[in-house]
Write an enzyme that holds these catalytic residues in place. Structure first.
Site, PDB file in Angstrom:
ATOM      1  N   HIS A 125       0.846  -1.193   0.000  1.00 50.79           N
ATOM      2  CA  HIS A 125       0.000   0.000   0.000  1.00 50.79           C
ATOM      3  C   HIS A 125       0.886   1.249   0.000  1.00 50.79           C
ATOM      4  O   HIS A 125       2.086   1.191   0.217  1.00 50.79           O
ATOM      5  CB  HIS A 125      -0.994   0.017   1.177  1.00 50.79           C
ATOM      6  CG  HIS A 125      -0.479   0.534   2.471  1.00 50.79           C
ATOM      7  ND1 HIS A 125      -1.275   1.129   3.409  1.00 50.79           N
ATOM      8  CD2 HIS A 125       0.783   0.553   2.994  1.00 50.79           C
ATOM      9  CE1 HIS A 125      -0.554   1.475   4.454  1.00 50.79           C
ATOM     10  NE2 HIS A 125       0.681   1.155   4.246  1.00 50.79           N
TER      11      HIS A 125
ATOM     12  N   CYS B 166       5.032   7.771   3.722  1.00 45.10           N
ATOM     13  CA  CYS B 166       4.185   6.601   3.418  1.00 45.10           C
ATOM     14  C   CYS B 166       3.619   6.696   2.016  1.00 45.10           C
ATOM     15  O   CYS B 166       2.788   5.876   1.622  1.00 45.10           O
ATOM     16  CB  CYS B 166       3.020   6.498   4.412  1.00 45.10           C
ATOM     17  SG  CYS B 166       3.538   6.128   6.092  1.00 45.10           S
TER      18      CYS B 166
ATOM     19  N   HIS C  87       4.866   0.577  -0.491  1.00 43.96           N
ATOM     20  CA  HIS C  87       5.639  -0.303   0.384  1.00 43.96           C
ATOM     21  C   HIS C  87       4.690  -1.399   0.846  1.00 43.96           C
ATOM     22  O   HIS C  87       3.624  -1.582   0.249  1.00 43.96           O
ATOM     23  CB  HIS C  87       6.237   0.488   1.559  1.00 43.96           C
ATOM     24  CG  HIS C  87       5.231   1.182   2.404  1.00 43.96           C
ATOM     25  ND1 HIS C  87       4.547   2.295   1.989  1.00 43.96           N
ATOM     26  CD2 HIS C  87       4.750   0.911   3.643  1.00 43.96           C
ATOM     27  CE1 HIS C  87       3.715   2.689   2.924  1.00 43.96           C
ATOM     28  NE2 HIS C  87       3.813   1.851   3.951  1.00 43.96           N
TER      29      HIS C  87
ATOM     30  N   HIS D 111       3.320  -4.334   4.187  1.00 49.90           N
ATOM     31  CA  HIS D 111       3.294  -4.757   5.586  1.00 49.90           C
ATOM     32  C   HIS D 111       2.830  -6.206   5.662  1.00 49.90           C
ATOM     33  O   HIS D 111       2.055  -6.667   4.824  1.00 49.90           O
ATOM     34  CB  HIS D 111       2.306  -3.924   6.414  1.00 49.90           C
ATOM     35  CG  HIS D 111       2.586  -2.461   6.429  1.00 49.90           C
ATOM     36  ND1 HIS D 111       3.564  -1.907   7.204  1.00 49.90           N
ATOM     37  CD2 HIS D 111       2.003  -1.422   5.771  1.00 49.90           C
ATOM     38  CE1 HIS D 111       3.565  -0.586   7.027  1.00 49.90           C
ATOM     39  NE2 HIS D 111       2.634  -0.276   6.167  1.00 49.90           N
TER      40      HIS D 111
ATOM     41  N   HIS E 234      -1.787 -10.457  -0.422  1.00 50.61           N
ATOM     42  CA  HIS E 234      -0.971 -10.428  -1.641  1.00 50.61           C
ATOM     43  C   HIS E 234      -1.585  -9.547  -2.722  1.00 50.61           C
ATOM     44  O   HIS E 234      -1.540  -9.876  -3.921  1.00 50.61           O
ATOM     45  CB  HIS E 234      -0.690 -11.857  -2.150  1.00 50.61           C
ATOM     46  CG  HIS E 234       0.363 -12.557  -1.339  1.00 50.61           C
ATOM     47  ND1 HIS E 234       0.113 -13.064  -0.088  1.00 50.61           N
ATOM     48  CD2 HIS E 234       1.675 -12.792  -1.589  1.00 50.61           C
ATOM     49  CE1 HIS E 234       1.228 -13.592   0.399  1.00 50.61           C
ATOM     50  NE2 HIS E 234       2.183 -13.441  -0.482  1.00 50.61           N
TER      51      HIS E 234
ATOM     52  N   GLU F 177      -0.700  -3.203  11.757  1.00 47.73           N
ATOM     53  CA  GLU F 177      -0.006  -2.876  10.511  1.00 47.73           C
ATOM     54  C   GLU F 177       1.470  -3.024  10.806  1.00 47.73           C
ATOM     55  O   GLU F 177       2.074  -2.112  11.414  1.00 47.73           O
ATOM     56  CB  GLU F 177      -0.365  -1.440  10.101  1.00 47.73           C
ATOM     57  CG  GLU F 177       0.137  -1.064   8.723  1.00 47.73           C
ATOM     58  CD  GLU F 177      -0.124   0.402   8.417  1.00 47.73           C
ATOM     59  OE1 GLU F 177      -1.161   0.717   7.847  1.00 47.73           O
ATOM     60  OE2 GLU F 177       0.737   1.244   8.779  1.00 47.73           O
TER      61      GLU F 177
END
Lengths: 113, 113, 113
Positions: free
Chosen positions: B13, B21, B25, B27, B63, B100
């Site tokens: 996301h 952010c 990237h 998580h 995914h 997260e």
């Protein structure tokens, strides 16, 4: 909705009233700060801002001897002091939970304070 | 009585509004699903059935790039969507909490939705 | 204010009604005991005393086959039994949460019992 972050601080303390805890020792404290509120633009609060506020409050205790700050440096007294410090900056503050080391903790909630 | 399971999903996301952010990237999200109910034959709900239901709801996001699904792929929006999806299959759904990464989380509860 | 400790016990069990759980196997159970109360001299309860009380209650189950003790040795039944045992010694008992292994749990609260 609630959001939370946790972080750590490393402190020394001794608790005179407790057998085996009356010698200066230390803990890595894990501190979790929880805020409750409505979402605005998909967020209750930016995690980075929440962590920065938490860490600012923890600075007072991190790498210090808590026995020089509190008469009884118990987890309960420390977490209560953190709650009171944090609620000045976090109007939606819901709870502060603090693990003293790994497997024991105290939690101050809005209705306790 | 409450019962809960947690499991993980791995997503990409980016959050445009947040400095640092706004680049894609990812998580590993930890998702905890909690059901409240009376015990029948010693159980509120079979853990395996609860996990299967949770994982079915998580498939929509696991995914995947969450920025292609949510306008603001914040933890708050994702956990709210998971709650809404799960309550169709889990009448006793009490809360969904989602970490997260490791040390930050959002929690949607029945009264929030 | 709430304080909690957690500790572990290692037990065997089988659950006849559940496919794949009907063969004797075992878990390391993590048991968290939470007490709510007012602070006296900076403490709700000495962590050591709380842990000793929890471990005394867990002795009944630790290193035992739970299928010989419970008709249905589900997490729900075990945590309910622990709650009932513990509330005799802990008037401020708020909740007992028990993880069966790592990623699934049941929680008995004061209002459940």
């Amino acid at each position: 909705m609630r959001v939370g972050i946790f972080d750590h601080m490393d402190c020394a303390h001794s608790v005179k009233a407790l057998d085996g805890c009356d010698v200066t020792h230390g803990h890595t404290y894990k501190v979790e700060v929880v805020v409750e509120g409505e979402m605005v633009d998909g967020m209750v609060m930016d995690f980075k801002a929440l962590r920065a506020t938490a860490k600012k409050a923890m600075e007072k205790y991190d790498h210090k001897d808590l026995s020089a700050i509190f008469e009884v440096p118990s987890a309960e007294n420390i977490v209560q002091a953190l709650f009171r410090d944090l609620q000045k900056d976090l109007p939606g503050l819901y709870s502060v939970k603090m693990w003293e080391g790994y497997n024991k903790w105290a939690e101050a909630m809005r209705e306790d304070i």
